[in-house]
Each structure stands twice: as structure tokens, then as C-alpha cells.
Write a protein that holds these residues in place. Structure first.
Motif, PDB file in Angstrom:
ATOM      1  N   VAL A  40     -11.212  -0.199 -69.985  1.00  0.00           N
ATOM      2  CA  VAL A  40      -9.829   0.214 -69.724  1.00  0.00           C
ATOM      3  C   VAL A  40      -8.977  -0.181 -70.928  1.00  0.00           C
ATOM      4  O   VAL A  40      -9.015  -1.337 -71.365  1.00  0.00           O
ATOM      5  CB  VAL A  40      -9.290  -0.454 -68.438  1.00  0.00           C
ATOM      6  CG1 VAL A  40      -7.824  -0.114 -68.233  1.00  0.00           C
ATOM      7  CG2 VAL A  40     -10.114  -0.004 -67.231  1.00  0.00           C
ATOM      8  N   THR A  41      -8.264   0.790 -71.448  1.00  0.00           N
ATOM      9  CA  THR A  41      -7.430   0.520 -72.614  1.00  0.00           C
ATOM     10  C   THR A  41      -6.004   0.965 -72.301  1.00  0.00           C
ATOM     11  O   THR A  41      -5.779   2.119 -71.955  1.00  0.00           O
ATOM     12  CB  THR A  41      -7.957   1.284 -73.843  1.00  0.00           C
ATOM     13  OG1 THR A  41      -9.368   1.086 -73.922  1.00  0.00           O
ATOM     14  CG2 THR A  41      -7.301   0.799 -75.116  1.00  0.00           C
ATOM     15  N   VAL A  42      -5.090   0.026 -72.379  1.00  0.00           N
ATOM     16  CA  VAL A  42      -3.694   0.335 -72.085  1.00  0.00           C
ATOM     17  C   VAL A  42      -2.904   0.098 -73.360  1.00  0.00           C
ATOM     18  O   VAL A  42      -2.899  -1.017 -73.900  1.00  0.00           O
ATOM     19  CB  VAL A  42      -3.161  -0.555 -70.940  1.00  0.00           C
ATOM     20  CG1 VAL A  42      -1.708  -0.212 -70.628  1.00  0.00           C
ATOM     21  CG2 VAL A  42      -4.020  -0.381 -69.693  1.00  0.00           C
TER      22      VAL A  42
ATOM     23  N   VAL B  97     -19.263  -4.774 -64.914  1.00  0.00           N
ATOM     24  CA  VAL B  97     -18.497  -5.452 -65.956  1.00  0.00           C
ATOM     25  C   VAL B  97     -17.405  -4.507 -66.435  1.00  0.00           C
ATOM     26  O   VAL B  97     -17.676  -3.348 -66.743  1.00  0.00           O
ATOM     27  CB  VAL B  97     -19.389  -5.878 -67.141  1.00  0.00           C
ATOM     28  CG1 VAL B  97     -18.539  -6.417 -68.291  1.00  0.00           C
ATOM     29  CG2 VAL B  97     -20.395  -6.932 -66.691  1.00  0.00           C
ATOM     30  N   THR B  98     -16.189  -5.008 -66.456  1.00  0.00           N
ATOM     31  CA  THR B  98     -15.073  -4.202 -66.937  1.00  0.00           C
ATOM     32  C   THR B  98     -14.428  -4.916 -68.117  1.00  0.00           C
ATOM     33  O   THR B  98     -14.150  -6.112 -68.048  1.00  0.00           O
ATOM     34  CB  THR B  98     -14.043  -3.985 -65.812  1.00  0.00           C
ATOM     35  OG1 THR B  98     -14.710  -3.354 -64.716  1.00  0.00           O
ATOM     36  CG2 THR B  98     -12.901  -3.103 -66.288  1.00  0.00           C
ATOM     37  N   GLU B  99     -14.233  -4.147 -69.177  1.00  0.00           N
ATOM     38  CA  GLU B  99     -13.566  -4.693 -70.354  1.00  0.00           C
ATOM     39  C   GLU B  99     -12.212  -4.023 -70.454  1.00  0.00           C
ATOM     40  O   GLU B  99     -12.112  -2.799 -70.414  1.00  0.00           O
ATOM     41  CB  GLU B  99     -14.369  -4.391 -71.622  1.00  0.00           C
ATOM     42  CG  GLU B  99     -15.776  -4.965 -71.584  1.00  0.00           C
ATOM     43  CD  GLU B  99     -16.513  -4.684 -72.897  1.00  0.00           C
ATOM     44  OE1 GLU B  99     -16.078  -5.209 -73.923  1.00  0.00           O
ATOM     45  OE2 GLU B  99     -17.495  -3.935 -72.869  1.00  0.00           O
ATOM     46  N   ALA B 100     -11.179  -4.809 -70.584  1.00  0.00           N
ATOM     47  CA  ALA B 100      -9.842  -4.229 -70.633  1.00  0.00           C
ATOM     48  C   ALA B 100      -9.061  -4.795 -71.807  1.00  0.00           C
ATOM     49  O   ALA B 100      -9.139  -5.999 -72.095  1.00  0.00           O
ATOM     50  CB  ALA B 100      -9.098  -4.492 -69.334  1.00  0.00           C
ATOM     51  N   THR B 101      -8.342  -3.924 -72.452  1.00  0.00           N
ATOM     52  CA  THR B 101      -7.509  -4.327 -73.576  1.00  0.00           C
ATOM     53  C   THR B 101      -6.096  -3.844 -73.272  1.00  0.00           C
ATOM     54  O   THR B 101      -5.892  -2.656 -73.032  1.00  0.00           O
ATOM     55  CB  THR B 101      -8.011  -3.679 -74.877  1.00  0.00           C
ATOM     56  OG1 THR B 101      -9.403  -3.959 -75.011  1.00  0.00           O
ATOM     57  CG2 THR B 101      -7.256  -4.218 -76.083  1.00  0.00           C
ATOM     58  N   ILE B 102      -5.181  -4.779 -73.249  1.00  0.00           N
ATOM     59  CA  ILE B 102      -3.825  -4.421 -72.850  1.00  0.00           C
ATOM     60  C   ILE B 102      -2.888  -4.671 -74.025  1.00  0.00           C
ATOM     61  O   ILE B 102      -2.833  -5.783 -74.563  1.00  0.00           O
ATOM     62  CB  ILE B 102      -3.399  -5.222 -71.611  1.00  0.00           C
ATOM     63  CG1 ILE B 102      -4.367  -4.847 -70.467  1.00  0.00           C
ATOM     64  CG2 ILE B 102      -1.966  -4.910 -71.217  1.00  0.00           C
ATOM     65  CD1 ILE B 102      -4.195  -5.650 -69.236  1.00  0.00           C
TER      66      ILE B 102
END
Lengths: 438, 249, 492
Positions: A186-188, A213-218
Motif C-alpha cells: 500500500v502506497t499513500v 504480510v502488508t508493506e505500507a509507505t505513507i
């Protein structure tokens, strides 16, 4: 006592090795991804399944808890029984992942203009740099296993400045006794805004194992609300990890509600990469029977001027074991950090248990950090107060437990999600009440 | 209304009530005064059915019925109300939610229909206005962050809504300044009625200036040692409890 | 503001050299050959004239130790210890068996005098005024042996046995056999097992049923010899209804190399007994660059074996390069109580990993933990504690408060609590905070004319007050001074 020779592999570890050996050539992705899979599996094999001597897994000994491993789900959905939607009535767009496979035809992607949804498989084939980008600092055998075996999942992209109108649910549904390894990205972007509901359900009685597994960059100044509902099938194992980095002046609020699965572990790793960001991290656990639910939280204040609030509540009935491990790290020079963590366990039965390890690791001096932890049963004085007003005992208990959990659920600050999650908590309590009456 | 005969109660090995005899007829207001540790608060808990007290001897008749084996919530539904000395703070439970739950639970237990929300709201509004309880207070979690006076007013509000037959006021004056005391006392006095009895437990006479009792009892070392009219309270104010403590010892 | 004046006075008393106990006593020693083997274990046992069973006990521990590895879980870092490069036994040559005071080597007496320890029975602890009516019996342990124990005769009249453990093994073998290793088994952990094999001396206390020990008991440990490990063993037994307050102090010379101290302390409290155990630990912490200092790897555990028994640990930890120490309570008896009050100050390159374990087994057991950690310089200061309630510990209660104070931005303060409840009616509460000295507090003091160092000392003294109050008066004053000294130079 401290001798730690690598113990002979367990049956589960053997099965995983055989499964990886058989699947490695079929698993999707570029050659770079293929070698990343090899490296990750080697890392997994070196340490094996986490066990109680691994400090981070002290209370969840997977070596003992995972007796066997079901067959891998590759890229074909088994399509068994799809359980009921626990969030029915809550308005959101829906990304449906069944047995690890993204199913556009079952999904509802309306009302999320501006956001892009891509199957993770495409990122794997394109050798996308976002795969694994958030996992560098995480040394965890379960995450390594996911990297080795990941197949499905989605990538959500919200570009700079976009506010996504509807909440997006990533619905993970498992319908048969299989091993599922999902990776979401997820990229915000900066100044963007997104509400995510990550749900996990599965068919009743099915001994599946889900490793998501979730990778998120905010990005900077973004606002993200993220609620996870772990309502997996009663015979399943849930291993979920969220690794998120939050940029400058970001507001990130996260809630995990744990109520399903026989064995579950939810890991959240939050890294502050920009100053003046704020994170609210909340958890509510409601388990009974012989359930085992472990919440692991890692908050890394890597930069100055961050603020985090952590509030975790766990209610245990029957012979359930509830666990919370939280660790707040303040790096050298990360001055002016303000972090407050509270964890509370409520034991509803004689044979339930609660363990907590709220850790502070502080390397900067100009900080305000605190944690608190309590464990106990329903407060006698409060209960008596309600009884003395004529409220029957079962109702009084429900009222108090609801209030106890609400303090965590409401922390998220999202009314619609809060109401949906409180309704789930209400159902759990009602089911408990009717069991007690029966 | 209330008849207590030779009541003995203990906590663990500690005997606290040692033969209480007390009769409160319908419509009367009785005060119980006594030094600290005489058993006043214990009596209020025993009457309202709190766990942890062993009743070793005696009986408690409420409306002619023995209530010792009745759980607390049934006694409440039967019409016994305790205004707590230290009202509990219950985070997460909105005051309004709590009031509704209590009122409807009691109605249900008595076989009455539950109130509709508008009907309930109207009742709360009327009672709240009399006691200066603001809408904002009603939205807050029960007693959380309330001042001492606000907590006591909230107790009387509950009493007004629940309309008990017997109200036990445990040290209702503690922690109140003069103005707050007047508001609370006015609230209590408004609830005096020929159908309702009250048992006012207090250490000091000053509350009885505002809530004038029909009968005053003196409690010491777990017994009622003397009873009389309102003038007895004044006598105690002048002379203190010293004589009673010695007499009981 | 009398408190301010008091602190200023204390601070002005501080010596220029930071560790004033760092001198070496020049005294001839009788040492075992370097290294560790079964022969060395036999050598120590023979030196102590021990019975055969004791030798066997030691050898079993030694063989066990050979199969073990050093624990790695604590947050402390140090080069691997070469256990063959140490001396395991060293005694002043002049000491041969128990002595009367008159026979003690004057050099030794002078050493203790310099340390402020009263070995003459008429004296009181140095520097404490208004304590003339308070007497303290002292067991002085110098390297591997007890050199003298004071007030022995008077204590004997009350039925209290207070002597060197080596003497107890010979004189009271039945009591020792019954209790030694019953709280900390020889297999307990790496350092406890090593201690079981090679312990040389330490104190033994036995308080008979119903006796309230007529005076404070204390042991003063001194490491003098170079390259020598000190492995003392202390055993305290309070029979039904007995009471004893016991104090322990320790110092060592300044030396460039690290020295090992691996002690074991076992406490047993039977029905209605109470043991109060206080420690002021001031082993040499190493120099300002982190060179030298004591490795303090200690296992201390109390067993509240009887109903309504109580064990209270109070510790002021200012010394040692590395501290690894968790004085614990096993709350076995119903209604028993455990307490842990701790101040841990670290400065320079010191590393502290300390805390406690409160194991609730019995019904209505209570425990209380107050821990104050102060980290300065480039030190690391960790509180590590376990509170657990087992299935049968109905009505157990714990309250834990651990606060950490950081002075400077190069140090670390860490809190690692483990809270494990398997009983619904057990109520545990834990709270912890980490902060620095508030700027406004500091400013307030500066504005009133205190120097920043005085202000810090003042605020720190306030911070640790809850724990200081638990110490016997004689030690409270010393502890406050020590804390001030330890923090010297911590304010830029």
C-alpha cells in the motif's frame, strides 16, 4: 539451559521445505524475486519456526503450536465455502482475495477514484522495488516464509493529494485447508488520505494457515486510518504482519481486533521516518475456548518530534491465552518524542491467562515515554455499582466489557469503522452471554 | 418498610455488625450517626447486597420479606437504592447509557414495559434540570472526571429516576461544599414522600440541618446504641461521640 | 528549604577522586593456582576443611557448569570471559580460621577503617551521627575469606547464628544441608552453578523461631587481589515468626582489568517470618573511558516458604562495570509478601541489567516493585522484571512502578517488564515512565542559586526518595552520597 543447538526439524518445517522445493519454479516473479525467495527461505531454514527461546515469540511457540502444515495454495482459488461478511452494512469498496488470489469479479471498486489497484503478481513479475522495501529491519522467520512463498495480494496506490472517498476493504477469505501466503503493498502519497479495512475470515472447521504480510509507505502529511479485523475460521492459524513507514506530519491510526482463529499472531511494525508524525495504535482482543491470540507491536521512533499513543485491551474467556508484546524504541537523537502505551488484560474465567511485555527502549533524553499494564478480572466495585442499580449480572458484565474494549476501538477516531467493529464485539459478547445461559 | 433484627455481619475474621436492630416505617426518614468504624457503611452495603460480607446472624425484612439471600440487582429492582459515598467512575460507559440500562433493567424485573427513548429522555431531562446536571455531564462516561459535587448530584439524579421505596444515603455530604450540599439536599427533600423511606447515614450533623430526619439513631461498635428525635443530632454535635465509643467498648 | 541545604552539604563533601574506595591493600595472599578444574574445586574445599558431602556438592555443580553456556539475554555487552585466566581463591596469609578481633591483621583493620566499616564492636558506622545507640554486627569478607565477624557472642545469647558460611558448613551441617541450594538450585543458571562449585565464603544467618534479631547484621565484601573472582555465598534462614534486617556492602580497588564477582544469596522465610535485605553495591565501576571495573553477575532469591512470611529487597546499585542481578521472591506461602525497592545509577560506560521476579504461587500473595533507574554518561540502564501469578494464586496483587531518568543524550534507559497472569482474581498493575529532568524543575533550582550539579543531585534525590526511605538509616546517608558521587560530571 542456554544451549541452543538447532533442534531437529519439526514435521511442519519438513513439510514447508518440501513444499518450497516443489513450488519454487512455479512461484511467480522475476529472477530477482526468485533469488529473494531463495534467500528468504534459507533465512527461514536457518532458524526454523519461531519458538519460546526467540524472545519476540516467547509466548507463541509456533514450533509447538504448528503440528502440521496444509498444502500450499498457489495461484488457483480453491473456492470452497465463503463465510458470511462480518462487516455487512458498513459502506466500503471491497477488494476480495479468495484463497490468496485477487478476484476482481467478486470485488467492488466503485467510489475509490484516484486509487489504483494492481494484483501483487504483476509487481512480482516487474521486479517492483516496493516488494520487501519495508522489511529490511525486520528479522522474523514468519516474514521470511512469506517472502519465500508469497503469491497473491494486491497493491493499492493513492497518488499525492488524492483523498479516496470510500473506505477500501482488503478482504482475505480462505475457504479450504490450505496454506496461504499473501503480500499486499500500500502506497499513500503526500497529502493523500485513505481509510483501509483489512479483514480476515475463513470457513468454519477448516485448518488453514494464513500468512499475510502488508508493506505500507505513507507519505508526508498524509492521513491514513487502518483497521484490521481478524475473524478467521475457528480451526485456522493466522499470522499477519504490517510493516509501515510514516512520513513527516503524517497522521496514522491503526486498530487491530482479534477474535478468530485457534492460534493467531498479529504483528505491526511502525517506523517514523519524518518528524512531527502522529500514530495512534490500538488493539482489542476477544477470545475464548482454547484460542491463543498474540499481538506484537514495534514502534520505532527513528526521528525526533514523533508522537505515538498505544492502547491495547484483551478479554479472555474459557481457557484462552491473550498476549501483548509492545516495544517502543526511541533512537539516539530522536528528541522530543512523546509515547504512551497502555495494555490491559481482563480475565473472564478461571482458566484464561494474560501475558504482557510492554517494553521501552530509550536512547534519547528529552523524551516523555510511559507505559502501563494491568491484569485482572472485572472490577468488583464497578460491578456492584451496576448491580445496585438493578442491572442483572450478565448485562452488567457485558456493559463493562464493552466499555473496556470501546476505549481501544474508539481510539481509532473513525466513527463508521468504530461502529462496525463495536458491533462485532457486541456479537461476541452476546454469543458469550447465550453460552453462559445455556 | 425496613426491619432489621439482631443483624451480625463480618468481613473475613472481623466482626463489624454485632446485633443491629432497626425499624424504618414507610414514609419516614431515619438518620444513622456514629463515629468512624462504627459499621455505618457496612450496614449500607449489607442492606444493598454487596458480596464479601458474611451475615452470621439476624434478619433483614424489606416489605416484610427476608432479603438476605437476594442478589444486589434484585434488591434494586425491589426498590432499594444506595447513594454511594464514593460513586464509582466507569470509563467507557456513557452516563446516559448507564441510566437507561438501569431503569429498563428494573422495569423489566418488575414486569413493566421498557421505556421508549423519547420517554426516557424526557424523564432524564426533567430530573437533570432540577439537580443542575447538564446534558454535557450526561454524555460523559459515568462519573469520570466529575467533581465531588457532580458525582453526588448524579447519585441523586439516579435516585429520582429509579424511584426507590427505600433510599440509603451513605455519607452523601462528604466532599461537598455548602452550595453543593444545598443542591443535593433539595434534591433529596423533593423525593421525600409518604411511600418512600430513607436511611441517611452521616458522620456530621450538618447534613441533618438540610434533610431533617424523623428519627436519629446512634451507631457504635456495630450496634444501634441510642435512638431519639432530631434533637439527638444536635446533642451529638455538641458533645461528640466520645461517650458512645466508651460505652460500647 | 532545608532539603536543598542538605543536598548542597552532601555534594560539597564529595571527594575529588570519584571512586574513593579504589585503593589497594598491600597484604600477602595465599592463592590457589590460576584457572578452574576439579582440582581447584578440591583445593578450595580442602582449604575450608569441608566435609566430604560439601565437596561432592561442589563437584557436581562444577561438572554441570562445564555443560552450560553463558546467558545472552541481558542487555549487556562484554568480551568473553576467560574462566581459566582467573584466580578462584585468595586469602590474606595472616588469616587462619576464625579469629577474635584482637588477632586480626592490623593492615586489614586499617583497610576496613578506611572504608568506614566498624570492626571494633564499640564503634558505629563512620559518618553517621545520632546513631550511637544503633549497633551493627559485621561479617567482613576479604577476597575469598571471612576475616572476622563481630558481636558473635552477643548474638549467640539471643540464639542467632551469624558466621562465615565456611564455618557454618563445619559447625551446623544439618541446617546448611537442609537449606543450601534449596532456593537457588545448583543447576539454576550459569553463574549460580559456577558459584556453587567454587564459592569461597560469605555469611550465614540463622534466626530461631520467634526471635527478633537484636541488631542489624551486615556483611562487607571487599575484593582486593588482582585477577581474582569473588564468589560469595550467603544463606539466611528465618524460622517461624523470626525477624532479621541484613545489610550488605561491597567495594573493590581500581584496576585496569575487569574482575568477576558471581555471588549467590538465598533467603528462606518460614511462617510469619520477615527478612529485610539491603544492599549498597559500590564495586569499582571502571574508569571514565570504560576501562576496568567489576562484572557483577549475581543470583539473589528469597523463598517465602511459610504463610504470612515477608521478604523485602532494597538495593542501591551504583558500582560495577556490568550488573546482572535480579533479587527475586518466590511467594509460596499463603498471604506472603515480597518487595523490591531499587535504585540503579549508571554513568560512564557502566551497563546495568537489573530487576526482580515476583512469582506468586500462594493465595492472597502480595508484591510491590519500586524501581528507579538513572542513566548518565554513555551508560545503559535496563530494568527487567517478571511478575507472574500461577493458577492457584487467587487474590494475588502486584503493584509495579519503574521510572527512568536520563541525564544526557548518550545514554540509554530501558524497561522490559514481563507480566504473566494465569489467575483471574490476580490483580496486577504496572506503570513506567522515562523522562529527563524537567527543564522547569532545573530552572527553578538554578534560579534559586544552585549550580546545575547541585540541582541535579537535588532532583535525583527527590526521584529516588521512595527507595532511600526503605534503607536502614546507616545506609540511607551513605546511599545518597554515593548517588551524588556516581553522577559527578554527568552534567555538561
Amino acid at each position: 539451559m542456554n544451549a541452543q543447538p538447532r533442534i531437529l526439524r519439526t514435521q511442519a518445517e519438513d513439510t514447508l521445505a518440501a513444499e518450497f522445493a516443489a513450488a519454487r519454479t512455479q512461484l511467480p516473479g522475476s529472477t530477482a524475486i526468485a533469488s529473494a525467495r531463495e534467500a528468504a527461505f534459507a533465512a527461514f531454514q536457518k532458524v526454523g519456526l519461531p519458538h519460546r527461546r526467540v524472545e519476540a515469540w516467547k509466548y507463541t511457540d509456533l514450533r509447538a503450536l504448528l503440528r502440521s502444515v496444509p498444502p500450499l495454495a498457489l495461484d488457483i482459488a480453491v473456492d470452497g465455502v465463503v463465510p458470511a461478511d462480518p462487516l455487512i452494512g458498513f459502506d466500503r469498496a471491497r477488494i476480495v482475495i479468495i484463497d490468496g488470489v485477487f478476484r476482481p469479479e467478486l470485488s467492488d471498486l466503485s467510489g475509490i477514484e484516484g486509487a489504483t489497484i494492481t494484483p501483487t503478481v504483476e509487481l512480482l513479475r516487474a521486479d517492483d522495488a516496493r516488494i520487501g522495501a519495508r522489511l529490511g529491519a525486520i528479522d522474523d522467520a514468519v516474514v521470511s516464509l512469506n517472502t519465500a512463498l508469497m503469491v497473491g495480494g494486491v497493491a493499492i496506490d493513492v497518488p499525492e493529494g488524492v483523498t479516496v472517498a470510500r473506505a477500501i476493504e482488503i478482504a482475505h477469505v480462505t475457504t479450504a485447508a490450505i496454506g496461504v501466503h499473501v503480500r499486499n503493498i500500500v502506497t499513500v502519497g503526500a497529502d493523500a488520505s485513505l481509510r483501509v479495512v483489512e479483514s480476515h475470515v475463513g470457513s468454519v472447521g477448516s485448518a488453514y494457515q494464513a500468512n499475510v504480510v502488508t508493506e505500507a509507505t505513507i507519505g508526508d502529511r498524509a492521513k491514513v486510518v487502518w483497521a484490521k479485523l481478524q475473524a478467521e475460521g475457528d480451526a485456522s492459524v493466522h499470522l499477519g504482519t504490517l510493516a509501515v513507514s510514516i512520513g513527516k506530519e503524517t497522521q496514522f491510526d491503526h486498530l487491530v481486533l482479534m477474535t478468530g482463529a485457534t492460534v493467531s499472531r498479529s504483528q505491526t511494525f511502525v517506523t517514523f521516518t519524518g518528524e512531527f508524525a502522529r500514530a495512534g495504535l490500538f488493539g482489542a482482543t476477544m477470545i475464548g475456548g482454547r484460542q491463543h491470540a498474540d499481538i506484537m507491536l514495534g514502534v520505532d521512533h527513528a526521528v525526533p518530534n514523533g508522537q505515538s499513543r498505544e492502547r491495547f485491551k484483551a478479554v479472555m474467556d474459557g481457557r484462552a491465552d491473550g498476549i501483548f508484546q509492545g516495544r517502543i524504541v526511541v533512537r539516539p537523537d530522536a528528541q522530543k518524542v512523546d509515547a504512551r502505551m497502555m495494555t490491559q488484560g481482563l480475565l473472564l474465567s478461571e482458566e484464561s491467562s494474560f501475558s504482557a511485555k510492554p517494553e521501552l527502549e530509550i536512547f534519547a533524553d528529552d523524551v516523555q515515554c510511559a507505559h502501563g499494564a494491568t491484569s485482572g478480572q472485572i472490577d468488583d466495585d464497578m460491578l456492584f455499582y451496576l448491580l445496585s442499580r438493578g442491572i442483572p449480572k450478565a448485562e452488567a458484565e457485558t456493559l463493562l466489557v464493552t466499555a473496556f474494549l470501546a476505549e481501544a476501538i474508539e481510539g481509532l477516531g473513525d466513527e463508521a469503522i468504530g461502529a462496525a467493529f463495536e458491533a462485532i464485539a457486541g456479537q461476541w459478547l452476546a454469543a458469550r452471554g447465550s453460552e453462559a445461559a445455556a | 418498610m425496613l426491619e432489621i433484627r439482631n443483624l451480625h455481619a463480618s468481613v473475613g475474621d472481623r466482626q463489624i455488625l454485632r446485633g443491629v436492630d432497626l425499624v424504618v416505617p414507610t414514609g419516614e426518614v431515619h438518620a444513622i450517626m456514629g463515629p468512624n468504624g462504627s459499621g455505618k457503611s457496612t450496614l449500607s452495603y449489607v442492606l444493598s447486597g454487596r458480596d464479601g460480607y458474611d451475615i452470621t446472624e439476624g434478619e433483614i425484612l424489606f416489605d416484610g420479606k427476608e432479603i438476605i439471600d437476594m442478589p444486589a440487582e434484585e434488591r434494586a429492582a425491589a426498590g432499594i437504592f444506595l447513594a454511594f459515598q464514593y460513586p464509582l467512575e466507569i470509563p467507557g460507559v456513557a452516563t446516559m447509557t448507564f441510566l437507561k440500562a438501569a431503569l429498563n433493567a428494573q422495569r423489566k424485573a418488575r414486569g413493566e414495559a421498557e421505556l421508549t427513548t423519547p420517554d426516557f429522555m424526557r424523564r432524564v431531562k426533567v430530573a437533570a434540570e432540577k439537580l443542575n446536571v447538564t446534558q454535557e455531564m450526561l454524555r460523559r462516561p459515568l462519573n469520570v472526571g466529575f467533581s465531588g459535587g457532580e458525582k453526588k448530584r448524579n447519585e441523586i439524579l439516579q435516585m429520582a429516576l429509579l424511584e426507590p421505596k427505600l433510599a440509603i444515603l451513605d455519607e452523601t455530604d462528604s466532599g461537598l461544599d455548602i452550595d453543593a450540599l444545598r443542591v443535593v439536599s433539595d434534591g433529596v427533600n423533593a423525593l421525600r414522600s409518604p411511600n418512600r423511606s430513607m436511611l441517611v447515614i452521616t458522620h456530621y450533623q450538618r447534613l441533618l440541618d438540610h434533610i431533617v430526619p424523623d428519627v436519629v439513631h446512634v451507631m457504635s461498635a456495630g450496634r444501634i446504641v441510642r435512638s431519639g428525635g432530631p434533637e439527638l443530632a444536635l446533642e451529638l454535635e455538641a458533645n461528640g461521640y466520645a461517650g458512645y465509643v466508651e460505652a460500647a467498648a | 528549604m532545608p532539603a536543598v541545604q542538605e543536598t548542597i552539604d552532601q555534594v560539597s563533601l564529595i571527594d575529588v577522586d570519584q571512586y574513593k574506595y579504589g585503593f589497594v591493600t598491600d597484604i600477602e595472599s595465599d592463592r590457589a593456582p590460576k584457572g578452574l578444574s576439579e582440582d581447584i574445586v578440591r583445593f578450595i574445599s580442602a582449604k575450608k576443611n569441608e566435609p566430604e558431602w560439601m565437596l561432592e556438592w561442589r563437584l557436581e555443580a562444577y561438572r554441570r557448569w562445564l555443560t552450560m553456556t553463558e546467558p545472552k539475554w541481558a542487555r549487556v555487552h562484554y568480551p568473553k570471559i576467560d574462566f581459566d585466566d582467573l584466580y578462584y581463591y585468595s586469602a590474606p596469609k595472616s588469616t587462619k580460621g576464625p579469629k577474635s578481633l584482637d588477632e586480626v591483621d592490623p593492615e586489614l583493620l586499617a583497610t576496613y577503617e578506611k572504608l568506614g566499616i566498624p570492626l571494633r564492636e564499640r564503634e558505629i558506622l563512620a559518618g553517621v551521627e545520632g546513631a550511637s545507640d544503633r549497633r551493627v554486627a559485621v561479617d567482613a569478607v576479604f577476597d575469598s575469606v571471612s576475616v572476622v565477624t563481630t558481636f558473635k557472642e552477643e548474638l549467640k545469647k539471643a540464639g542467632v547464628i551469624f558466621c562465615a558460611i565456611s564455618e557454618a558448613i563445619r559447625e551446623y551441617p544439618e541446617i546448611v544441608k537442609k537449606y543450601l541450594g534449596s532456593v537457588v538450585p545448583t543447576t539454576d543458571n550459569y553463574y549460580a552453578t559456577l558459584n556453587s562449585a567454587v564459592f569461597s565464603d560469605g555469611s550465614f544467618v540463622y534466626i530461631p523461631e520467634g526471635v527478633r534479631c537484636p541488631m542489624e547484621l551486615s556483611t562487607y565484601f571487599r575484593i582486593n587481589e588482582r585477577n581474582t573472582g569473588q564468589f560469595e555465598r550467603t544463606l539466611i534462614i528465618a524460622e517461624k515468626g523470626a525477624y532479621v534486617s541484613y545489610l550488605e556492602g561491597c567495594t573493590a580497588p581500581m584496576r585496569d582489568e575487569n574482575q568477576l564477582h558471581a555471588a549467590v544469596v538465598e533467603l528462606v522465610a518460614l511462617d510469619d517470618a520477615e527478612i529485610k535485605y539491603s544492599t549498597v553495591q559500590n564495586w569499582y565501576p571502571g574508569d571514565k573511558d570504560g576501562k576496568g571495573g567489576i562484572y557483577n553477575f549475581v543470583t539473589k532469591r528469597g523463598d517465602c516458604r511459610g504463610d504470612r512470611s515477608k521478604i523485602s529487597w532494597t538495593q542501591v546499585e551504583t558500582g560495577s562495570a556490568i550488573t546482572w542481578k535480579y533479587p527475586s521472591c518466590i511467594l509460596r506461602g499463603d498471604d506472603s509478601q515480597g518487595e523490591f525497592y531499587s535504585i540503579a545509577v549508571s554513568n560512564g560506560y557502566q551497563q546495568v541489567d537489573s530487576g526482580t521476579k515476583m512469582i506468586h504461587l500462594g493465595k492472597r500473595t502480595k508484591s510491590r516493585i519500586i524501581s528507579k533507574g538513572i542513566a548518565a554518561g554513555r551508560s545503559d540502564n535496563t530494568y527487567r522484571g517478571l511478575v507472574s501469578a500461577h493458577r492457584k494464586a487467587s487474590g494475588a496483587r502486584n503493584f509495579t512502578n519503574c521510572d527512568s531518568l536520563l541525564i544526557g543524550d548518550k545514554c540509554g534507559a530501558h524497561t522490559v517488564p514481563y507480566i504473566e497472569s494465569k489467575n483471574a482474581s490476580a490483580v496486577f498493575e504496572h506503570e513506567a515512565t522515562t523522562s529527563k529532568i524537567a527543564d522547569d524543575q532545573l530552572f527553578y533550582c538554578l534560579q534559586r542559586g544552585l549550580s546545575s550539579e547541585e540541582a541535579v543531585a537535588l532532583i535525583v534525590n527527590g526521584f529516588v526518595k521512595d527507595v532511600i526511605q526503605q534503607l536502614p538509616m546507616e545506609f540511607a546517608v551513605e546511599a545518597q552520597k554515593l548517588i551524588s558521587i556516581s553522577l559527578e560530571g554527568s552534567v555538561g
